[in-house]
Design a protein around this motif. Structure first.
Motif, short mmCIF file in Angstrom:
data_model
loop_
_atom_site.label_atom_id
_atom_site.label_comp_id
_atom_site.label_asym_id
_atom_site.label_seq_id
_atom_site.Cartn_x
_atom_site.Cartn_y
_atom_site.Cartn_z
N ALA A 73 -6.89 12.17 -4.76
CA ALA A 73 -5.47 11.34 -5.01
C ALA A 73 -5.74 9.97 -4.97
N PHE A 74 -6.61 9.69 -4.09
CA PHE A 74 -6.86 8.21 -3.77
C PHE A 74 -7.62 7.34 -4.98
N HIS A 75 -8.72 8.07 -5.55
CA HIS A 75 -9.16 7.04 -6.81
C HIS A 75 -9.64 8.33 -7.74
N GLY A 76 -9.19 9.45 -7.70
CA GLY A 76 -9.57 10.45 -8.85
C GLY A 76 -10.62 10.89 -8.99
N ARG A 77 -11.64 10.80 -8.08
CA ARG A 77 -12.99 11.30 -8.02
C ARG A 77 -13.04 12.58 -7.16
N ASN A 137 -12.14 -0.61 -18.81
CA ASN A 137 -11.40 0.65 -19.33
C ASN A 137 -12.32 1.64 -19.70
N THR A 138 -12.84 2.21 -18.63
CA THR A 138 -14.09 3.45 -18.66
C THR A 138 -13.55 4.37 -17.77
N LEU A 139 -12.11 4.25 -17.04
CA LEU A 139 -11.82 5.39 -16.15
C LEU A 139 -11.63 6.65 -16.64
N THR A 140 -11.81 7.75 -15.84
CA THR A 140 -11.55 9.17 -16.26
C THR A 140 -9.90 9.56 -16.25
N PRO A 141 -9.41 10.40 -16.95
CA PRO A 141 -8.20 10.89 -16.93
C PRO A 141 -7.54 10.90 -15.23
N TYR A 142 -8.43 11.57 -14.26
CA TYR A 142 -7.79 11.72 -12.74
C TYR A 142 -7.92 10.11 -12.45
N GLU A 143 -8.88 9.32 -12.63
CA GLU A 143 -8.88 8.08 -12.03
C GLU A 143 -7.76 7.24 -12.58
N LYS A 144 -7.25 7.39 -13.87
CA LYS A 144 -6.33 6.54 -14.59
C LYS A 144 -4.99 7.25 -13.57
N TYR A 200 -3.91 6.98 -7.29
CA TYR A 200 -3.32 6.12 -6.18
C TYR A 200 -3.83 4.76 -6.41
N LEU A 201 -5.27 4.52 -6.54
CA LEU A 201 -5.84 3.18 -6.56
C LEU A 201 -5.80 2.57 -7.77
N HIS A 202 -5.52 3.01 -8.99
CA HIS A 202 -5.14 2.54 -10.23
C HIS A 202 -3.76 1.93 -10.27
N ALA A 203 -2.85 2.81 -9.78
CA ALA A 203 -1.46 2.45 -9.53
C ALA A 203 -1.61 1.05 -8.65
N THR A 204 -2.12 1.20 -7.62
CA THR A 204 -2.10 0.09 -6.66
C THR A 204 -2.55 -1.32 -7.22
N LEU A 205 -3.91 -1.16 -7.65
CA LEU A 205 -4.52 -2.29 -8.24
C LEU A 205 -3.87 -2.74 -9.44
N THR A 206 -3.06 -2.06 -10.07
CA THR A 206 -2.31 -2.70 -11.38
C THR A 206 -1.06 -3.28 -10.59
N GLN A 207 -0.41 -2.65 -9.49
CA GLN A 207 0.65 -3.62 -8.57
C GLN A 207 0.22 -4.64 -8.38
N HIS A 208 -0.98 -4.62 -7.67
CA HIS A 208 -1.63 -5.90 -7.27
C HIS A 208 -1.91 -7.10 -8.29
N GLU A 209 -2.22 -6.64 -9.55
CA GLU A 209 -2.43 -7.74 -10.29
C GLU A 209 -1.17 -8.48 -10.85
N ILE A 249 1.00 -1.22 -0.01
CA ILE A 249 -0.03 0.05 0.05
C ILE A 249 0.73 1.33 0.02
N GLN A 250 2.19 1.13 0.61
CA GLN A 250 2.84 2.33 0.64
C GLN A 250 3.71 2.82 -0.60
N HIS A 251 3.66 1.99 -1.88
CA HIS A 251 4.48 2.25 -2.64
C HIS A 251 4.10 3.44 -3.55
N GLN A 252 2.76 3.84 -3.86
CA GLN A 252 2.40 4.85 -4.82
C GLN A 252 2.09 5.93 -3.70
N LEU A 253 2.46 5.85 -2.68
CA LEU A 253 2.24 7.20 -1.53
C LEU A 253 3.45 7.91 -0.99
N LEU A 254 4.41 7.10 -0.68
CA LEU A 254 5.44 7.59 0.09
C LEU A 254 6.68 7.89 -0.97
N LEU A 255 6.60 7.42 -2.07
CA LEU A 255 7.76 7.85 -3.26
C LEU A 255 7.36 9.35 -3.52
#
Length: 569
Positions: free
Chosen positions: A234-238, A325-332, A335-344, A182-188
């Motif tokens: 920042a978290f989910h771009g909404r 693949n229907t996320l907005t630019p802010y959502e893409k 943090y959540l997009h980056a973390t879910l991508t890392q999770h996958e 969870i910290q990778h896309q927050l602390l860097l």
């Protein structure tokens, strides 16, 4: 000196601390030692039973002796009682007086039942960052964290079969696995700065709601909603718009988001009563089998139920739209997009388990940033000259451009505003101390400290000691310029530049994972408010942060008169 300390024991004058500290003289007239000194070979380490401090009793801690810390005239003038003047209620005053007591030097002890170690709640306190770093350096692979004290969260997880959260609220390999994910896309630094565009859009909306929320009963709630808006951006771009102006179509919030804010606020506000009221600890936590619960704990659990359910829905909805693949630019860019991508790419956690942990970040986002921002805004409203210089800096830097990622990526961006933030933290930190447990037996100040002892580092007293900073009572942001920091090197005042004093989000591997994002949020919100309004207090008799009283909720929050927002345009 105040009245003599009622010690559990008294250290021999022959026992000299072996831990190096800064070479300054503290306000109580004792030397902050600059060189480590060795104990005489014939001198053995002393047991903690001989460490000066306040006496402790089972289930009561030091509650019967809290007022012994204060001079009698202060107790009379302030109307202090044991319930209102302790280290959890009046930390600035308690610790600054603790170090003035006879026999107390750089290490002392007292008890808070249900919080510290054992049935008496023993806590070791130090005002020396170097001494505290000795505890940090001995922590090993799995360091301790303050959230481990939250028995009410652990009780909730146990009763609701949430083993993943139980791991995160403890220490060990399970905690480390979750933390790394969870910290990778927050602390860097680069990642934290990448959310600037969305946070900038969120504060522009939130600023519109400020003029109607300046009264004492509304302002902290407004900033809690603004903190939630910024973190969600920042978290989910909404853009959740919870702090926007009422009646503004572009600022209308989802009722479920507003309900989440209120429930999270209730959860965080309940922390201190659950910590400090003995009946809450005994009935909800110590009674075997959870046979009895209190109305406060039941309400706390009900609010948590809603927060975790809403958090899971938000994250699952995001995941579904990510798969389509229907996320907005802010959502893409979130943090959540980056973390879910890392999770996958590989993780031992399921998506529901990850959502459980990430929901806790959403809950936590509501309070600490709000209190921190409230103190910074208060400082700017009091010190009009600093406010106008900050406004000039913002206009000169941004012109008409919004607060953004591009600004965050500039070297030394808005240096005066960042100096205001640091000076505010020096004078009124939202948390007065960092907390750790000793991982191994240690020698601290000549005492034999076993593993498993709670140690708190007081960060307020050293930074506000007039013998370290002669002008400590003055609000002077310029003391944090590069030139001023350089000029302090080699002097007693260098102590205030210690890394442990820089911010309120702890330090090391257990620091708040969103600390970089939260610091940017504080600066963005303060910048937007100063850009849009002239801020002033309705009570002109308040001329210093020291004139502002405070109350301890989860964080130290100022008790203010009305803040007036005069539009600049």
């Amino acid at each position: 000196m105040w009245r003599s300390v009622k010690t559990v024991g008294r250290a021999s004058a022959a026992v000299v601390a072996r831990t190096p500290t800064f070479g300054a003289v503290g306000a109580i007239g004792r030397r902050w030692r600059s060189e480590p000194a060795e104990l005489p070979e014939s001198e053995e380490l002393r047991p903690l039973s001989e460490l000066p401090g306040l006496p402790m009793s089972p289930l009561l801690g030091s509650s019967r002796h809290i007022l012994d810390v204060y001079p009698a005239e202060e107790v009379a003038a302030k109307g202090y009682t044991a319930m209102t003047a302790g280290p959890m209620n009046r930390p600035y005053q308690f610790y600054s007086n603790l170090w003035k007591m006879d026999g107390v030097d750089e290490l002392a002890q007292f008890g808070i039942a249900g919080f510290g170690k054992g049935v008496s709640g023993r806590i070791l306190a130090t005002r020396s960052p170097e001494l505290f770093q000795k505890v940090l350096r001995a922590e090993g692979q799995y360091p301790s964290g303050g959230i481990e004290t939250q028995w009410f969260m652990k009780e909730y997880f146990s009763r609701n079969d949430m083993p993943t959260s139980q791991k995160f609220w403890s220490r060990g390999e399970g905690w480390q696995t979750i933390r790394r994910l969870i910290q990778h896309q927050l602390l860097l630094p680069g990642a934290a700065k990448s959310y600037g565009d969305a946070i900038g859009a969120a504060v522009e909306i939130a600023s519109k709601g400020a003029p109607t929320c300046g009264t004492p009963d509304k302002f902290h709630g407004y900033l809690m909603r603004a903190s939630f808006d910024m973190f969600c951006a920042a978290f989910h771009g909404r853009l959740t718009k919870c702090a926007g102006a009422d009646g503004d179509e572009g600022s209308r919030a989802d009722p479920l988001d507003l309900a989440f804010c209120q429930a999270a606020s209730n959860v965080l506000t309940a922390n201190m009563p659950l910590f400090l009221q003995p009946k809450e600890v005994v009935l909800n936590h110590l009674v075997p089998g959870s046979l009895i619960t209190t109305p406060l704990f039941n309400a706390f659990c009900k609010d948590l139920d809603f927060c975790y359910s809403r958090g899971a829905d938000v994250i699952q909805s995001f995941k579904d739209r990510m798969d389509r693949n229907t996320l907005t630019p802010y959502e893409k860019a979130s943090y959540l997009h980056a973390t879910l991508t890392q999770h996958e790419s590989g993780s031992d956690l399921s998506v529901p388990e990850l959502a459980e942990i990430l929901s806790a970040l959403l809950i936590a986002s509501v309070d600490t940033t709000a209190a921190y921002t409230q103190w910074v805004v208060t400082a700017l409203a009091i010190h009009q000259d600093a406010q106008e210089r900050v406004h000039t800096e913002i206009v000169d830097t941004l012109g008409d451009a919004p607060l953004s990622t591009e600004m965050l990526q500039q070297p030394n961006w808005l240096p005066l505003l960042r100096a205001v933030r640091r000076e505010t933290h020096r004078m009124r930190p939202v948390f007065n101390g960092m907390l750790k447990w000793t991982a191994t037996p240690l020698e601290l100040c000549g005492y034999d400290v076993p593993a498993g002892e709670m140690v708190i580092c007081d960060i307020w007293t050293p930074q506000n000691d007039p013998q370290i900073l002669p002008d400590a009572a003055e609000f002077k942001p310029e003391r944090w310029t590069d030139a001023a920091v350089e000029a302090r090197k080699g002097t007693p005042a260098e102590l205030v530049d210690h890394p442990l004093f820089r911010g309120p989000f702890s330090s090391g591997a257990r620091q708040c994972p969103a600390s970089r994002v939260a610091t940017n949020e504080v600066l963005f919100m303060a910048a937007q408010l100063v850009r849009d309004y002239r801020l002033r207090l309705a009570d002109p008799s308040i001329t210093s942060l020291h004139d502002v009283d405070y109350e301890m909720k989860l964080t130290m929050q100022p008790i203010l008169p009305e803040i007036i927002f005069e539009p600049r345009k």
